[in-house]
Motif scaffolding. Sequence first.
Motif, PDB file in Angstrom:
ATOM      1  N   THR A 228       0.845  -1.199   0.000  1.00 46.20           N
ATOM      2  CA  THR A 228       0.000   0.000   0.000  1.00 46.20           C
ATOM      3  C   THR A 228       0.880   1.250   0.000  1.00 46.20           C
ATOM      4  O   THR A 228       2.093   1.173   0.197  1.00 46.20           O
ATOM      5  N   GLU A 259      -7.402   8.108  -0.277  1.00 42.84           N
ATOM      6  CA  GLU A 259      -7.533   6.889  -1.065  1.00 42.84           C
ATOM      7  C   GLU A 259      -6.171   6.200  -1.074  1.00 42.84           C
ATOM      8  O   GLU A 259      -5.194   6.770  -1.552  1.00 42.84           O
ATOM      9  N   ALA A 261      -3.891   3.027  -2.245  1.00 44.96           N
ATOM     10  CA  ALA A 261      -3.877   2.020  -3.310  1.00 44.96           C
ATOM     11  C   ALA A 261      -2.809   0.958  -3.058  1.00 44.96           C
ATOM     12  O   ALA A 261      -1.838   1.165  -2.325  1.00 44.96           O
ATOM     13  N   LYS A 268      -9.320   0.340  -3.907  1.00 43.91           N
ATOM     14  CA  LYS A 268      -8.603   1.228  -3.013  1.00 43.91           C
ATOM     15  C   LYS A 268      -9.225   1.192  -1.612  1.00 43.91           C
ATOM     16  O   LYS A 268     -10.403   0.883  -1.443  1.00 43.91           O
TER      17      LYS A 268
END
Length: 320
Positions: A228, A259, A261, A268
């Motif tokens: 992440t 958000e 990812a 997300k």
Amino acid sequence: MIIEDFMPQTGDSSIREKLAACLRADPKTLPSMFFYDHHGSELYEKITKLEEYYPPKIEIPLLRSTAQKLKHEMQDCDLVELGSGDCSKISVFLDEVPKEIRQTIVYYPVDVCKDSIEKSACNLQDKYPEMKIHGITADFLEHIEKIPGKRKRFFCFFGSTIGNFTEARAMEFMTDLGKVMNKNDRLLLGVDMVKDIGIIEKAYNDSKGITAEFNKNILNVTNEHLETDFDPEEFEHVAFFNREYSRIEMHLKAKDDLEVASPILDEKIILKKGETIHTENSHKYTVDGIKRMAEAAGLSVENIFSDDKKWFSLVEMVKR
């Protein structure tokens, strides 16, 4: 000196699934075991030396006096320390045990961080060359059965780490531990007691911000495992006492809408401004609460050793 490693490696699918499920839950959480990578372990060592963080200042002298009373129980036993960390506390304990008894002991440090196990095992071997050391890198919540049980065992669980569990999980852990303990095995359990809330909250909101850094570091560990792109600086450290559950709660609060990812996640991770990720609990206990835990494990409470203010206790329990 032997070190066995039972922890899943970085990128292991079970770790990824666990982290992803926690971050998709409502409310979002992260398991506190992920605090302890190498940097997290170093930060925790710094926390234990902070002026505001009272537990070690009480527990260390309590360990010395308790070891003097229990040293003869160490003869010919396997000394198992759950969540051993830097092994500084067991050193305090072992300093009070005579050399002729130490040479009959096999010490088993159990911790999720392999670096901590390797470093502390080497230091302890230098300090106590007469004692055998068998390190186990494991999550003792999941791998309790990996701990050898052919000899009499003396389990140590210091630092009130059990307070990090929910009440249900603490009872489950004590039940599981009680099942693997043999007759006359002992447990020395460190517990932080209920006290003035201002003292407790100050301990988790130190003026140097080291606890905040420690809390945010769990996002770096998450990035490593889950790929992440969490930025710890986009979160605020929050720690407060929850009266209903008699516990400190640590959270990471998003400063803005975020958000997050990852190339290995289908979607997300969405956080709204002000939304938190719950990272840790630290329950505070009463004597009645201690007795309930012992009962869940099928153990007898032999002694409760406390400081003068009764802020912290070491509880000796025995399997009968």
